[in-house]
Design an enzyme around this catalytic site. Structure first.
Site, mmCIF file in Angstrom:
data_model
loop_
_atom_site.group_PDB
_atom_site.id
_atom_site.type_symbol
_atom_site.label_atom_id
_atom_site.label_comp_id
_atom_site.label_asym_id
_atom_site.label_seq_id
_atom_site.Cartn_x
_atom_site.Cartn_y
_atom_site.Cartn_z
ATOM 1 N N ASP A 1 0.861 -1.170 0.000
ATOM 2 C CA ASP A 1 0.000 0.000 0.000
ATOM 3 C C ASP A 1 0.908 1.234 0.000
ATOM 4 O O ASP A 1 1.778 1.375 0.865
ATOM 5 C CB ASP A 1 -0.855 -0.064 1.281
ATOM 6 C CG ASP A 1 -1.809 1.097 1.374
ATOM 7 O OD1 ASP A 1 -1.600 2.094 0.654
ATOM 8 O OD2 ASP A 1 -2.760 0.993 2.169
ATOM 9 N N LYS B 1 1.618 12.451 -16.898
ATOM 10 C CA LYS B 1 0.870 13.684 -16.808
ATOM 11 C C LYS B 1 -0.443 13.432 -16.059
ATOM 12 O O LYS B 1 -0.851 12.273 -16.004
ATOM 13 C CB LYS B 1 0.635 14.252 -18.199
ATOM 14 C CG LYS B 1 -0.546 13.640 -18.970
ATOM 15 C CD LYS B 1 -0.830 14.444 -20.182
ATOM 16 C CE LYS B 1 -2.274 14.676 -20.437
ATOM 17 N NZ LYS B 1 -3.152 13.556 -20.576
ATOM 18 N N HIS C 1 3.546 11.167 -23.786
ATOM 19 C CA HIS C 1 3.730 9.998 -24.671
ATOM 20 C C HIS C 1 3.698 10.379 -26.152
ATOM 21 O O HIS C 1 4.152 9.614 -26.991
ATOM 22 C CB HIS C 1 2.739 8.881 -24.337
ATOM 23 C CG HIS C 1 1.348 9.084 -24.830
ATOM 24 N ND1 HIS C 1 0.432 9.828 -24.153
ATOM 25 C CD2 HIS C 1 0.721 8.639 -25.952
ATOM 26 C CE1 HIS C 1 -0.716 9.819 -24.831
ATOM 27 N NE2 HIS C 1 -0.568 9.111 -25.932
ATOM 28 N N LYS D 1 5.890 8.876 -30.059
ATOM 29 C CA LYS D 1 5.281 8.372 -31.302
ATOM 30 C C LYS D 1 6.257 8.545 -32.463
ATOM 31 O O LYS D 1 6.834 9.631 -32.624
ATOM 32 C CB LYS D 1 3.981 9.128 -31.606
ATOM 33 C CG LYS D 1 2.842 8.809 -30.631
ATOM 34 C CD LYS D 1 1.572 9.529 -31.003
ATOM 35 C CE LYS D 1 0.523 9.433 -29.917
ATOM 36 N NZ LYS D 1 -0.331 8.260 -29.969
ATOM 37 N N ASP E 1 -6.147 18.394 -20.707
ATOM 38 C CA ASP E 1 -5.893 16.990 -21.039
ATOM 39 C C ASP E 1 -5.076 16.843 -22.322
ATOM 40 O O ASP E 1 -4.179 16.006 -22.396
ATOM 41 C CB ASP E 1 -7.239 16.258 -21.195
ATOM 42 C CG ASP E 1 -7.061 14.773 -21.446
ATOM 43 O OD1 ASP E 1 -6.337 14.139 -20.661
ATOM 44 O OD2 ASP E 1 -7.630 14.253 -22.422
ATOM 45 N N HIS F 1 -0.015 17.393 -25.111
ATOM 46 C CA HIS F 1 0.360 16.823 -26.406
ATOM 47 C C HIS F 1 0.379 17.839 -27.557
ATOM 48 O O HIS F 1 1.305 17.870 -28.355
ATOM 49 C CB HIS F 1 -0.571 15.674 -26.763
ATOM 50 C CG HIS F 1 -0.755 14.677 -25.647
ATOM 51 N ND1 HIS F 1 0.276 14.268 -24.843
ATOM 52 C CD2 HIS F 1 -1.854 14.023 -25.196
ATOM 53 C CE1 HIS F 1 -0.180 13.387 -23.954
ATOM 54 N NE2 HIS F 1 -1.467 13.232 -24.145
ATOM 55 N N LYS G 1 -13.454 15.213 -27.965
ATOM 56 C CA LYS G 1 -13.917 13.824 -27.840
ATOM 57 C C LYS G 1 -15.268 13.733 -28.538
ATOM 58 O O LYS G 1 -15.957 14.740 -28.696
ATOM 59 C CB LYS G 1 -14.056 13.455 -26.359
ATOM 60 C CG LYS G 1 -12.702 13.423 -25.640
ATOM 61 C CD LYS G 1 -12.679 12.406 -24.521
ATOM 62 C CE LYS G 1 -11.366 12.409 -23.753
ATOM 63 N NZ LYS G 1 -10.295 11.615 -24.375
HETATM 64 C C1 BG6 Z 1 -4.118 11.083 -23.032
HETATM 65 C C2 BG6 Z 1 -5.385 11.778 -22.671
HETATM 66 O O1 BG6 Z 1 -3.008 11.755 -22.516
HETATM 67 O O2 BG6 Z 1 -4.011 11.024 -24.444
HETATM 68 C C3 BG6 Z 1 -6.591 11.072 -23.272
HETATM 69 O O3 BG6 Z 1 -5.518 11.817 -21.252
HETATM 70 C C4 BG6 Z 1 -6.410 10.930 -24.764
HETATM 71 O O4 BG6 Z 1 -7.793 11.746 -22.984
HETATM 72 C C5 BG6 Z 1 -5.066 10.312 -25.068
HETATM 73 O O5 BG6 Z 1 -7.450 10.106 -25.251
HETATM 74 C C6 BG6 Z 1 -4.780 10.303 -26.549
HETATM 75 O O6 BG6 Z 1 -3.631 9.558 -26.767
HETATM 76 P P1 BG6 Z 1 -3.445 8.723 -28.096
HETATM 77 O O7 BG6 Z 1 -2.076 8.168 -27.992
HETATM 78 O O8 BG6 Z 1 -4.533 7.703 -28.112
HETATM 79 O O9 BG6 Z 1 -3.602 9.732 -29.181
#
Ligand code: BG6
Length: 500
Positions: A91, A152, A182, A186, A239, A244, A344
């Site tokens: 934990d 993040k 992330h 890519k 987000d 990104h 979204k």
């Molecule tokens: C994440 C977000 O960091 O990236 C998500 O929190 C989003 O909301 C996602 O859907 C998108 O990542 P990818 O790699 O699917 O484009």
């Protein structure tokens, strides 16, 4: 981005029974094993509160990998992989867990004392976990290295990011912290750097003299799913745009770095963010737009609105669509608008960067049948369609002077070549100590500075948010951000499509 021989280490995954571990981290580590990128002595320790033991853990991991492995599960690879795996029940709030962990790590002498701690946990817990790791002596780099990977969001706004940084830096040196975005892992995103800095052809055109505007889009057709707990407090601007999409902007806009080494690369990215024109309170509505999806239909299927999703508060005004116009006030970019957009439950899932060039100085064919020559575009499809296209106008064959759009395609991946997942690259970079694709703290601060003014104004406007039907491209009002009549959102990667 120097690539050294991977060293052995223990990868300790906090929150290892959660979704990120299931869909990204364990599959990525498995694929690294498959590619023989993990040294034989590497250990992967999954930390969680569940009542698992090594066998249950391996069975779970097998089922996760079965669902995600690109070439199906390879028995010999999986066997090698399972030798590295162990489950550690604990934990995070419990001090005793950290001393047990410390003992455990000191037993694995084969890893040379190297350990990477992956925080796949609630951001609210980052501080206490790092503190407890430190108090248990787990962050001392007396024998090997100790690194911490932070997912993040890094903070909720500038102030909270500063507070979090202040707390973490009591226990960690900056070079021990790996802040993940992330998108930087890519392949298609890394290709932007290669495209820009390995080809001389584009450089003379890559500036305010030739570029009319830049669009950076990430749209998703799926909704918030089971993530409302996190998402409702974040919204699309935090987000996706703060992280990104602004990363993509820095790669498009940065000056050539002195080298591709981490500090040189990150220096240039920070310079871009510092040059972004601050958005004053009065200008927020001219620069930013937000909206929320309502019930609609995607691929012929009815889907609920955001407010009907599980765990979304009934009165929520959290944005699921956000668009932002930015200017970069430097010699290269002054006056060129950058339009960033994410949402979204949009018509289609697509991430891309589209660069629109200025019109030729004279429209020579005006009195012919051509109404207006379309501009040149460079379109970079990040996912799911990967492409790098230069769109041009050519004459249609035939007696009449008609034109059409065509494109030069510089594919990133050849047929039969496998895509790798962003996390594979990034998890390997941590072992190799390569921080070029991770965020430096000053970069995080500047990212927040760009969007904080918008978030502040939005946080005072809690009564109403514009809606858009699921399955659409968002409200048409977002077009008000455009500076010029001819500028409009580009939805399609296809040069001949009118779906702009
Ligand atoms: C994440 C977000 O960091 O990236 C998500 O929190 C989003 O909301 C996602 O859907 C998108 O990542 P990818 O790699 O699917 O484009």
């Amino acid at each position: 981005m120097s690539k050294k021989q991977p060293e052995p280490c223990t990868y300790v995954i906090f929150g290892a029974t959660g979704n990120l571990s299931k869909v990204k981290l364990m599959p990525a580590l498995y694929h690294l094993e498959e590619a023989k990128k993990l040294s034989d002595d590497t250990r992967i320790m999954l930390v969680g509160r569940r009542d698992w033991n090594n066998e249950t853990c391996i069975a779970k991991v097998r089922s996760w990998i079965e669902a995600t492995a690109r070439q199906g599960i390879q028995p010999a690879v999986f066997e090698r992989f399972t030798k590295k795996l162990s489950f550690f029940k604990g934990d995070l709030t419990n001090v005793e867990m950290y001393s047990r962990l410390s003992e455990q790590l000191s037993i694995s002498t084969c890893t040379n004392g190297n350990a990477a701690f992956y925080m796949s946990i609630r951001p609210a817990d980052f501080g206490q976990v790092v503190q407890k790791l430190s108090e248990a002596g787990l962050l001392e780099q007396t024998v090997g290295w100790r690194r911490v990977i932070v997912e993040k969001p890094f903070g909720y706004n500038l102030e909270s990011a500063q507070a979090l940084h202040h707390r973490l830096s009591r226990y960690l040196q900056e070079d021990q912290i790996y802040r993940i975005d992330h998108y930087l892992g890519k392949g298609t995103v890394q290709n932007m750097l290669v495209f820009r800095f390995s080809n001389t052809m584009m450089e003379p055109l890559w500036n305010r003299n030739y570029i009319d505007h830049v669009q950076i889009t990430h749209s998703e057709s799926f909704g918030v799913g089971s993530r409302a707990d996190y998402y409702d407090g974040a919204g699309a601007m935090r987000d996706m745009i703060q992280s990104h999409l602004l990363q993509l902007l820095t790669l498009i806009a940065m000056e050539p770095p002195v080298s591709m080494e981490a500090e040189d690369l990150r220096d240039e990215k920070v310079k871009v963010l510092k040059s972004v024109r601050p958005i004053s309170k009065n200008a927020v509505h001219a620069h930013a737009f937000r909206a929320q999806y309502q019930a609609g239909s995607i691929n012929g299927e009815s889907v609920p609105g955001y407010l009907q999703e599980d765990k979304v508060p009934a009165e929520s005004v959290t944005e699921t669509f956000a668009a932002l116009k930015l200017y970069i006030d430097n010699w290269r970019w002054r006056g060129v608008p950058f339009y960033l957009r994410t949402g979204k439950r949009m018509a289609k899932g697509q991430s891309s960067v589209s660069i629109c060039f200025k019109d030729p100085p004279q429209q020579f064919f005006r009195d012919k049948q051509i109404v207006r020559i379309k501009p040149n575009w460079i379109v970079m499809g990040i996912q799911p369609t990967e492409c790098l296209r230069m769109e041009m106008t050519v004459k249609e064959p035939g007696l009449e002077m008609r034109t059409r759009q065509t494109s030069l395609d510089a594919s990133f991946r050849m047929e039969g070549e496998q895509a790798t997942d962003a996390y594979e690259d990034l998890l390997l970079d941590v072992i190799e100590g390569d921080r070029s694709l991770f965020l430096r703290y000053d970069e995080v601060e500047w990212l927040w500075r760009v969007i904080d003014p918008v978030l502040k104004v939005w946080s005072t406007e809690r009564d109403y948010i514009k809606g858009y039907p699921a399955g659409s491209w968002g409200p048409s009002e977002s077009r008000h951000l455009f500076e010029k009549e001819h500028q409009k959102w580009r939805h399609s990667l296809d040069p001949e499509s009118d779906d702009f």
